[in-house]
Design a protein around this motif. Structure first.
Motif, PDB file in Angstrom:
ATOM      1  N   LEU A 314       7.768  13.615  12.434  1.00 52.85           N
ATOM      2  CA  LEU A 314       7.103  12.593  13.244  1.00 52.85           C
ATOM      3  C   LEU A 314       7.848  12.340  14.549  1.00 52.85           C
ATOM      4  O   LEU A 314       7.273  12.363  15.632  1.00 52.85           O
ATOM      5  CB  LEU A 314       6.990  11.279  12.462  1.00 52.85           C
ATOM      6  CG  LEU A 314       5.846  11.175  11.452  1.00 52.85           C
ATOM      7  CD1 LEU A 314       5.834   9.794  10.825  1.00 52.85           C
ATOM      8  CD2 LEU A 314       4.501  11.471  12.106  1.00 52.85           C
ATOM      9  N   LYS A 315       9.171  12.117  14.421  1.00 49.10           N
ATOM     10  CA  LYS A 315       9.982  11.803  15.605  1.00 49.10           C
ATOM     11  C   LYS A 315      11.201  12.709  15.722  1.00 49.10           C
ATOM     12  O   LYS A 315      12.059  12.479  16.565  1.00 49.10           O
ATOM     13  CB  LYS A 315      10.432  10.341  15.549  1.00 49.10           C
ATOM     14  CG  LYS A 315       9.296   9.336  15.574  1.00 49.10           C
ATOM     15  CD  LYS A 315       9.802   7.908  15.505  1.00 49.10           C
ATOM     16  CE  LYS A 315      10.412   7.591  14.150  1.00 49.10           C
ATOM     17  NZ  LYS A 315      10.838   6.180  14.027  1.00 49.10           N
ATOM     18  N   GLY A 316      11.283  13.717  14.872  1.00 44.06           N
ATOM     19  CA  GLY A 316      12.467  14.567  14.828  1.00 44.06           C
ATOM     20  C   GLY A 316      12.648  15.420  16.067  1.00 44.06           C
ATOM     21  O   GLY A 316      11.743  15.583  16.884  1.00 44.06           O
ATOM     22  N   ARG A 317      13.845  15.978  16.175  1.00 46.43           N
ATOM     23  CA  ARG A 317      14.181  16.795  17.342  1.00 46.43           C
ATOM     24  C   ARG A 317      13.811  18.247  17.101  1.00 46.43           C
ATOM     25  O   ARG A 317      14.159  18.828  16.074  1.00 46.43           O
ATOM     26  CB  ARG A 317      15.687  16.674  17.619  1.00 46.43           C
ATOM     27  CG  ARG A 317      16.134  17.349  18.909  1.00 46.43           C
ATOM     28  CD  ARG A 317      17.434  16.749  19.385  1.00 46.43           C
ATOM     29  NE  ARG A 317      18.503  16.899  18.421  1.00 46.43           N
ATOM     30  CZ  ARG A 317      19.397  17.896  18.466  1.00 46.43           C
ATOM     31  NH1 ARG A 317      19.320  18.812  19.417  1.00 46.43           N
ATOM     32  NH2 ARG A 317      20.353  17.961  17.582  1.00 46.43           N
ATOM     33  N   SER A 318      13.083  18.846  18.043  1.00 44.03           N
ATOM     34  CA  SER A 318      12.816  20.284  18.026  1.00 44.03           C
ATOM     35  C   SER A 318      13.987  20.969  18.720  1.00 44.03           C
ATOM     36  O   SER A 318      14.478  20.486  19.741  1.00 44.03           O
ATOM     37  CB  SER A 318      11.516  20.601  18.764  1.00 44.03           C
ATOM     38  OG  SER A 318      10.429  19.926  18.174  1.00 44.03           O
ATOM     39  N   SER A 319      14.428  22.096  18.184  1.00 45.24           N
ATOM     40  CA  SER A 319      15.632  22.714  18.732  1.00 45.24           C
ATOM     41  C   SER A 319      15.683  24.195  18.389  1.00 45.24           C
ATOM     42  O   SER A 319      15.316  24.599  17.272  1.00 45.24           O
ATOM     43  CB  SER A 319      16.874  22.014  18.160  1.00 45.24           C
ATOM     44  OG  SER A 319      18.043  22.727  18.456  1.00 45.24           O
ATOM     45  N   SER A 356      10.326  16.214  19.813  1.00 52.34           N
ATOM     46  CA  SER A 356      10.620  16.747  21.150  1.00 52.34           C
ATOM     47  C   SER A 356      10.075  18.162  21.293  1.00 52.34           C
ATOM     48  O   SER A 356       9.695  18.802  20.309  1.00 52.34           O
ATOM     49  CB  SER A 356      12.127  16.718  21.403  1.00 52.34           C
ATOM     50  OG  SER A 356      12.814  17.506  20.449  1.00 52.34           O
ATOM     51  N   LYS A 357      10.050  18.658  22.516  1.00 54.40           N
ATOM     52  CA  LYS A 357       9.415  19.947  22.811  1.00 54.40           C
ATOM     53  C   LYS A 357      10.442  20.941  23.345  1.00 54.40           C
ATOM     54  O   LYS A 357      11.366  20.559  24.070  1.00 54.40           O
ATOM     55  CB  LYS A 357       8.296  19.756  23.847  1.00 54.40           C
ATOM     56  CG  LYS A 357       7.221  18.751  23.415  1.00 54.40           C
ATOM     57  CD  LYS A 357       6.275  18.430  24.561  1.00 54.40           C
ATOM     58  CE  LYS A 357       5.164  17.481  24.108  1.00 54.40           C
ATOM     59  NZ  LYS A 357       5.668  16.145  23.749  1.00 54.40           N
ATOM     60  N   ILE A 358      10.273  22.215  22.997  1.00 54.06           N
ATOM     61  CA  ILE A 358      11.118  23.284  23.520  1.00 54.06           C
ATOM     62  C   ILE A 358      10.222  24.420  24.009  1.00 54.06           C
ATOM     63  O   ILE A 358       9.066  24.546  23.581  1.00 54.06           O
ATOM     64  CB  ILE A 358      12.117  23.806  22.457  1.00 54.06           C
ATOM     65  CG1 ILE A 358      11.399  24.150  21.140  1.00 54.06           C
ATOM     66  CG2 ILE A 358      13.222  22.804  22.218  1.00 54.06           C
ATOM     67  CD1 ILE A 358      12.322  24.679  20.055  1.00 54.06           C
ATOM     68  N   LEU A 359      10.738  25.223  24.900  1.00 55.87           N
ATOM     69  CA  LEU A 359       9.945  26.316  25.470  1.00 55.87           C
ATOM     70  C   LEU A 359       9.785  27.460  24.477  1.00 55.87           C
ATOM     71  O   LEU A 359      10.738  27.851  23.789  1.00 55.87           O
ATOM     72  CB  LEU A 359      10.604  26.840  26.742  1.00 55.87           C
ATOM     73  CG  LEU A 359      10.552  25.937  27.978  1.00 55.87           C
ATOM     74  CD1 LEU A 359      11.393  26.537  29.100  1.00 55.87           C
ATOM     75  CD2 LEU A 359       9.118  25.731  28.438  1.00 55.87           C
ATOM     76  N   PHE A 360       8.595  28.022  24.419  1.00 53.21           N
ATOM     77  CA  PHE A 360       8.306  29.175  23.559  1.00 53.21           C
ATOM     78  C   PHE A 360       9.234  30.335  23.901  1.00 53.21           C
ATOM     79  O   PHE A 360       9.769  30.999  23.010  1.00 53.21           O
ATOM     80  CB  PHE A 360       6.840  29.592  23.737  1.00 53.21           C
ATOM     81  CG  PHE A 360       6.458  30.833  22.981  1.00 53.21           C
ATOM     82  CD1 PHE A 360       6.176  30.787  21.621  1.00 53.21           C
ATOM     83  CD2 PHE A 360       6.373  32.068  23.628  1.00 53.21           C
ATOM     84  CE1 PHE A 360       5.826  31.932  20.920  1.00 53.21           C
ATOM     85  CE2 PHE A 360       6.032  33.210  22.941  1.00 53.21           C
ATOM     86  CZ  PHE A 360       5.752  33.150  21.582  1.00 53.21           C
ATOM     87  N   LYS A 361       9.458  30.572  25.188  1.00 49.81           N
ATOM     88  CA  LYS A 361      10.282  31.723  25.568  1.00 49.81           C
ATOM     89  C   LYS A 361      11.731  31.537  25.130  1.00 49.81           C
ATOM     90  O   LYS A 361      12.422  32.511  24.815  1.00 49.81           O
ATOM     91  CB  LYS A 361      10.198  31.984  27.073  1.00 49.81           C
ATOM     92  CG  LYS A 361      10.743  30.882  27.965  1.00 49.81           C
ATOM     93  CD  LYS A 361      10.605  31.274  29.433  1.00 49.81           C
ATOM     94  CE  LYS A 361      11.105  30.168  30.360  1.00 49.81           C
ATOM     95  NZ  LYS A 361      10.922  30.534  31.785  1.00 49.81           N
TER      96      LYS A 361
END
Length: 747
Positions: A314-319, A356-361
């Motif tokens: 829900l609110k976790g960090r993407s990394s 949170s969001k991270i780049l696909f590349k």
């Protein structure tokens, strides 16, 4: 007492710099980059640090908690601000378990290299330690903890405090008697060598001594023949016991004189029993021992769900760090949730949430670097595609450009398969799992593809074309051809029924099932599910209601042959223990060959395991004898654990059971149970055994102390030590259990 590491590090320039201390900048974000003074202690095991704004407050880092050191901009923090610090001054400490990384910046490249190379040396030394050296390390740590004024001596009062820290509530008169026996210098204090003597008296293993005396012919040492008899009668080694006895004496006997005489002392006997060879886990199953040339769907595949998340969904960090951790622990199937991002660049996160969001590349670059670090066998990228056609095309370009030859872009033999290729044939390859327009036969990148499946009749093919037309019409509207063409052996299709799949599905087509859908299918048609999985790959994923990233128990899905049973690997607990236990075999390569009952033509029903032709239940008898140096749970001096051992069996429903010992009051140091637990295992090939140690509490839930989980098929019989793991699956050396295992046909 010298630190076991210390001698080989006496004149190392890098460690000298670390011991002198450095002011390093801790980088956490663009907003905060604090300075701290870091200094390696003389024990070469601890790093102390102090923030620039505190006066006398110090914190510590244990070198044993550090898994790896990364040089330069190889962390998410550094990659997010590449122009902030020069890469030659940057390094990252990666911790074991689920603890976050520590990103540090030195004042010069030379200082950074000193810390990088010094830490790598310390980590490598710890990794190469055997059980005896680890124990020496632990004893050294105990002495240094007790020696508060660092004068190399400790008093009886300090020893009493230490006993509480060691989880033992010992009678004061008995403790004082041992202290006086060890005080050779008669100073009322123990130096390092005297403390070692005290520790040996304290940890004397009566159960080991009795076993030793039972097999020794002269009461002093085990002759070569005595040891051979022990290996044959107790450890059930049979034919190889003669040669093995000589090997064990050479490997574990500390006395050179005894080695020459081909005898083993009680110290050597204890070292053997606590070694990897004396472990409950069969060493022959730790190497790559399985056939890796069977079709991909004949293997259980270590798999991760929501791989990009470090926390809840829900609110976790993407990394990208989450991908590194999953890949380094042997995951062979990782998930990438793709959404349209700004500036035409796809992003990865849990859609419609606050993660949170991270780049696909960046994800693909990370995969390219770590895909085959832990295993050389194929990696499957599960693409959850929510992107527009334009950004899907960008995804395809990134996949091709970044992964290069690692990405499988065409069938391995230029033909449409009648069965899936094997892990051996797909070594070093990354496979894309996702939607695909049409059939593999239509792939424009393959020249003159011919189906090698001759079993399809014309009527079946005609009906298939109708289904394909419908699917293709829908897919072409929102699916990029460039991305579609990269899906080769893992085409995701909607599951209609087992009958439809049996009659129409291609070997390279697979379906994904929610945990609830899977359970429903198992209950309604478990036998059909097994037959389905003999031909196709199936992926199971956790319910979307698991917003805390909790997990389901995977064993019921394995029971029907589901290969890709995806778990939230970021969440510790029973479910991950079972997953880690299953994949701890076969060199931890992420692939485990399914048992014959899930691969052959005979129908097998997990609900009725006794209906199989070769039904042969086994009796498992576990004598839980003793425990050693269990970790202290509470920091309060007076708190001592009351440990109990529970043995849990997971597998087919008839095998699901557990039993436990009584608890031992106020002794986590050397508890002695000597209790026997007995089980009947109806389907040994699918059984997983979990040993759990808990701190008994009469009024509330027991507290977890440690666990160890392994496949039943990997258990060694005889007298064995079980080296316990934490909730995170990391070692808590020297904590262990001593057991005796017997396996025979059930009467």
């Amino acid at each position: 007492m010298e630190c076991p590491q210390k001698d080989c590090f006496q004149s190392n320039a890098n460690l000298d710099i670390m011991k002198a201390g450095s002011v390093l900048r801790k980088a956490t974000s663009r907003m905060w980059k604090g300075q701290r003074h870091y200094k390696l202690q003389d024990d070469c095991k601890t790093i102390m640090y102090k923030s620039s704004w505190t006066l006398n407050s110090y914190s510590t880092i244990s070198v044993g908690d550090v898994e790896a050191v990364r040089e330069g901009h190889q962390s998410e923090v550094f990659l997010s601000m590449p122009d902030e610090f020069p890469p030659e001054c940057c390094f990252t400490l990666v911790f074991r378990g689920r603890r976050g990384n520590l990103d540090l910046v030195a004042s010069s490249a030379e200082e950074a290299q000193a810390w990088i190379q010094g830490m790598q040396m310390l980590i490598e030394n710890l990794q190469n330690m055997d059980e005896c050296e680890k124990l020496d390390q632990w004893v050294s740590d105990l002495f240094m903890r007790a020696d508060k004024n660092k004068d190399g001596r400790i008093s009886f009062k300090e020893v009493q405090k230490l006993l509480k820290l060691m989880n033992i509530d010992m009678n004061e008169l008995h403790a004082h008697a041992l202290f006086m026996m060890s005080d050779m210098s008669e100073t009322g204090m123990l130096d390092a060598e005297e403390f070692v003597h005290f520790y040996k008296l304290l940890t004397e293993r009566k159960e080991i001594l009795e076993l030793f005396q039972e097999y020794t012919s002269n009461g002093q040492a085990l002759s070569h023949c005595d040891l051979e008899e022990f290996l044959r009668e107790e450890q059930l080694e049979g034919e190889r016991s003669h040669e093995h006895a000589l090997e064990l004496i050479h490997r574990y006997e500390p006395s050179d004189t005894a080695k020459t005489q081909q005898i083993m002392s009680v110290d050597g006997f204890l070292m053997y029993l606590t070694s990897a060879e004396g472990s409950i886990f069969n060493p022959e199953h730790q190497c790559l021992y399985q056939d890796m040339t069977q079709p991909l769907n004949h293997y259980f595949i270590s798999s991760s769900h929501n791989t990009y998340l470090l926390d809840d969904q829900l609110k976790g960090r993407s990394s990208v760090e989450a991908y590194i951790k999953a890949l380094k622990r042997g995951c062979r199937c990782v998930e990438v949730d793709c959404w349209d991002g700004p500036n035409g660049e796809p992003i990865v996160y849990h859609g419609h949430t606050f993660t949170s969001k991270i780049l696909f590349k960046d994800v693909i670059s990370t995969v390219a670097k770590y895909a085959f670090e832990a295993s050389e066998y194929p990696l499957i990228l599960t693409i959850e595609n929510h992107c527009s056609v334009e950004q899907q095309t960008v995804m395809a370009e990134h996949l091709k450009n970044i992964l290069g030859d690692m990405l499988l872009k065409i069938t391995i033999d230029g033909k449409v398969p009648s069965v899936l290729p094997s892990p051996e044939e797909l070594k070093g390859k990354i496979l894309l799992k996702g939607k695909k327009m049409g059939e593999l036969e239509e792939c424009s990148d393959v020249d003159n593809l011919e189906s090698s499946d001759v079993s399809d009749g014309d009527d079946d093919k005609a009906e298939d074309l109708d289904n394909q037309a419908t699917e293709s019409t829908n897919s072409k509207e929102n699916l990029s051809k460039e991305l579609s063409d990269l899906v080769i052996y893992c085409k995701n299709v909607h599951f209609s029924s087992f009958e439809h799949s049996r009659n129409h599905s291609k070997p390279y087509e697979m379906s994904s099932f929610s945990e609830s859908k899977t359970r429903k299918l198992i209950k309604e048609a478990g036998g059909d599910f097994i037959q389905h999985n003999k031909r196709h790959l199936s992926r199971v994923y956790p319910s979307g209601l698991r917003t805390d990233s909790s997990n389901y128990c995977p064993h019921e899905m394995w029971n029907v042959g589901c290969q890709i049973v995806a778990l939230n690997v970021q969440t510790a607990g029973l479910e991950m223990d079972l997953n880690d236990g299953l994949f701890s075999q076969n060199n931890r390569c992420g692939y485990v060959l399914k048992p014959e009952i899930l691969r052959n033509s005979e129908r097998f029903d997990p609900e009725f395991p006794d209906n199989r032709k070769d039904y042969c239940p086994l009796s498992l008898t576990i004598q839980v004898i003793s425990g050693q140096q269990l970790p202290k749970l509470s920091k309060k001096d007076w708190s001592i654990v009351d440990p109990l051992v529970r043995v849990e069996i997971y597998g087919v429903p008839l095998d699901q059971t557990q039993q436990e010992t009584k608890h031992i009051e106020n002794n986590g140091f050397n508890p002695y149970w000597n209790e026997t637990l007995q089980f009947v295992i109806h389907t040994p090939e699918l059984a997983i055994v979990r040993f759990v140690v808990e701190d008994y509490d009469m009024t509330s839930k027991n507290d977890f102390i440690g666990q160890y989980t392994l496949p039943f098929s990997c258990i060694q019989q005889g007298y064995r030590h079980i080296h316990l793991l934490s909730k995170d699956g990391t070692s808590i050396c020297p904590s262990s259990l001593f057991v005796h295992i017997t396996i025979k046909k059930a009467s």
